[in-house]
Design an enzyme around this catalytic site. Structure first.
Site, PDB file in Angstrom:
ATOM      1  CB  SER A  78      46.159  50.728  61.252  1.00  0.00           C
ATOM      2  OG  SER A  78      45.971  49.426  60.749  1.00  0.00           O
ATOM      3  CB  THR A 203      41.400  48.586  64.842  1.00  0.00           C
ATOM      4  OG1 THR A 203      41.634  49.823  65.489  1.00  0.00           O
ATOM      5  CG2 THR A 203      41.214  47.498  65.881  1.00  0.00           C
ATOM      6  CB  THR A 221      44.366  49.019  67.361  1.00  0.00           C
ATOM      7  OG1 THR A 221      44.390  50.181  66.538  1.00  0.00           O
ATOM      8  CG2 THR A 221      44.251  49.461  68.805  1.00  0.00           C
ATOM      9  NE  ARG A 231      42.479  56.912  71.912  1.00  0.00           N
ATOM     10  CZ  ARG A 231      42.092  56.012  71.009  1.00  0.00           C
ATOM     11  NH1 ARG A 231      42.914  55.046  70.643  1.00  0.00           N
ATOM     12  NH2 ARG A 231      40.907  56.085  70.477  1.00  0.00           N
ATOM     13  CB  THR A 254      37.661  48.912  63.240  1.00  0.00           C
ATOM     14  OG1 THR A 254      36.587  48.981  62.293  1.00  0.00           O
ATOM     15  CG2 THR A 254      38.263  47.520  63.208  1.00  0.00           C
ATOM     16  N   GLY A 255      37.320  51.686  64.516  1.00  0.00           N
ATOM     17  CA  GLY A 255      36.777  53.042  64.411  1.00  0.00           C
ATOM     18  C   GLY A 255      37.033  53.844  65.665  1.00  0.00           C
TER      19      GLY A 255
HETATM   20  N1  GLY Z   1      39.313  51.560  67.609  1.00  0.00           N
HETATM   21  C1  GLY Z   1      40.660  51.816  67.798  1.00  0.00           C
HETATM   22  C2  GLY Z   1      40.967  52.934  68.682  1.00  0.00           C
HETATM   23  O1  GLY Z   1      40.139  53.819  68.863  1.00  0.00           O
HETATM   24  O2  GLY Z   1      42.057  52.996  69.198  1.00  0.00           O
END
Ligand code: GLY
Length: 354
Positions: A78, A203, A221, A231, A254-255
């Site tokens: 991750s 992350t 991340t 992205r 995170t998330g």
């Molecule tokens: N929180 C990490 C991402 O959406 O890339």
């Protein structure tokens, strides 16, 4: 919040650090009052950063040394090296650092070919008159500072990406090899991330309050698994993935990055702390805003209208109080302080299964 783990032994990284002199002349070793708050994947990172603080490292250097463990770990899919790639099979990394003493920040987005984007983010902060570099420009900057261009895909993530790619459509030219689903790495991936409810991403965030009261943060991340090329999520964005301000607090996330991006979540949490809210209240209020106001479309809502995604915040205030909270129950976080390193349950808005 109940502690789920006790203080543990030194990691190899901590042992290595113990043999080294503090790097900065005049640096004061940490004494009581320092605290670190990290996402659940950061047990080893927190141990290392805590040890670095004890040895007198600058708090931001300590935090970056901590998250470098995850970035360099080929088995952490991750973050950094070995992160799950984008839909083209290319690993693109996001990271941001912020120094609450100066309100300076540095960030990189969609950085390719460099295992430790957090270090490059800090160089953007220190060695440019800018805050945010992305894509080829970020890579050129990293190379200029001596980071070699490296392949970040491991044999494991290549297998996983190919498995995903070949199963996308029955009408394209990519065909599955037989028995791929029996491969232990692919099996493990499906077991961990086969849940359709939350699209997988991972992350690491770490916020630090030093013994002197300085507040810093870092988030790094590889982003959403199999994301669109280019992205960039919240992790690289100052105010969304991290925000740190001396005298107030530090927060990171995170998330689901998109939900956090549109609410500038980490900044929101710090603003709630500025208004006198505890770190836990501040995290929950910012999550409530995300849950109520973002992604109000059927594909992101369950049968009760609740978000079908998760976001977590990790916060420390100027007094050194820490907390973490998530939209959904079951999340954990890590705290390090004078008593050691322990994993705790995050507060939450909604209980899973209800
Ligand atoms: N929180 C990490 C991402 O959406 O890339």
């Amino acid at each position: 919040m109940a502690a789920a783990g006790a203080a543990s032994a030194l990691s190899p990284f901590e042992e290595k650090l113990q043999g080294q002199a503090p790097p900065a002349s005049g640096a004061a070793p940490a004494v009581d009052g320092y605290v670190l708050v990290t996402s659940a994947n950061g047990v080893e990172a927190t141990k290392a950063a805590r040890q670095a603080l004890i040895q007198g490292y600058d708090p931001l250097d300590a935090a970056i040394a901590g998250v470098n463990i995850n970035e360099l770990d080929p088995n952490d899919m991750s973050v950094g090296y070995g992160g799950v790639p984008n839909e083209d099979g290319i690993v693109q990394l996001d990271a941001c650092v912020m120094d609450g003493r100066t309100l300076r920040a540095g960030a990189v987005g969609a950085l390719e070919g460099c295992k430790t984007p957090s270090k490059v983010a800090k160089l953007v902060m220190e060695r440019t008159d800018r805050v945010f570099l992305v894509g080829a420009g970020a890579q050129k900057f990293a190379n200029a500072h001596g980071f070699p261009a490296e392949d970040l895909l491991t044999s494991k993530t290549r297998k996983i990406w190919l498995y995903w790619k070949e199963r996308l459509s029955g009408t394209d030219d990519w065909i599955e090899a037989g028995r791929e689903a029996e491969d232990p790495d692919i099996k493990e991936f499906i077991r961990k991330y086969g849940n359709e409810y939350f699209r997988p991403q991972g992350t690491i965030h770490m916020s630090v309050r030093s013994a002197k009261g300085d507040l810093v943060g870092v988030t790094t991340t590889s982003g959403l698994y199999f994301k669109m090329p280019g992205r960039v999520g919240d992790s690289a964005v100052v105010g969304a993935g991290v925000y740190s301000e001396n005298g107030v607090g530090s927060c990171g996330s995170t998330g689901r990055g998109e939900a956090n991006l549109v609410t500038c979540g980490s900044h929101t949490v710090v603003e709630f702390m500025r208004q006198g809210r505890s770190p836990e209240e501040a995290c929950l209020l910012a999550l409530k805003r995300i849950a109520e106001k973002t992604h109000n479309v059927p594909r992101h809502r369950d049968e009760k209208g609740r978000p079908k995604f998760n976001v977590s915040f990790y916060a420390v205030d100027a007094k050194g109080r820490t907390a973490a909270a998530a939209i959904w129950s079951g999340a954990k976080y890590v705290v390090g302080d004078n008593e050691g390193v322990r994993t705790l349950e995050s507060a939450y808005l909604y209980k899973k299964g209800t």
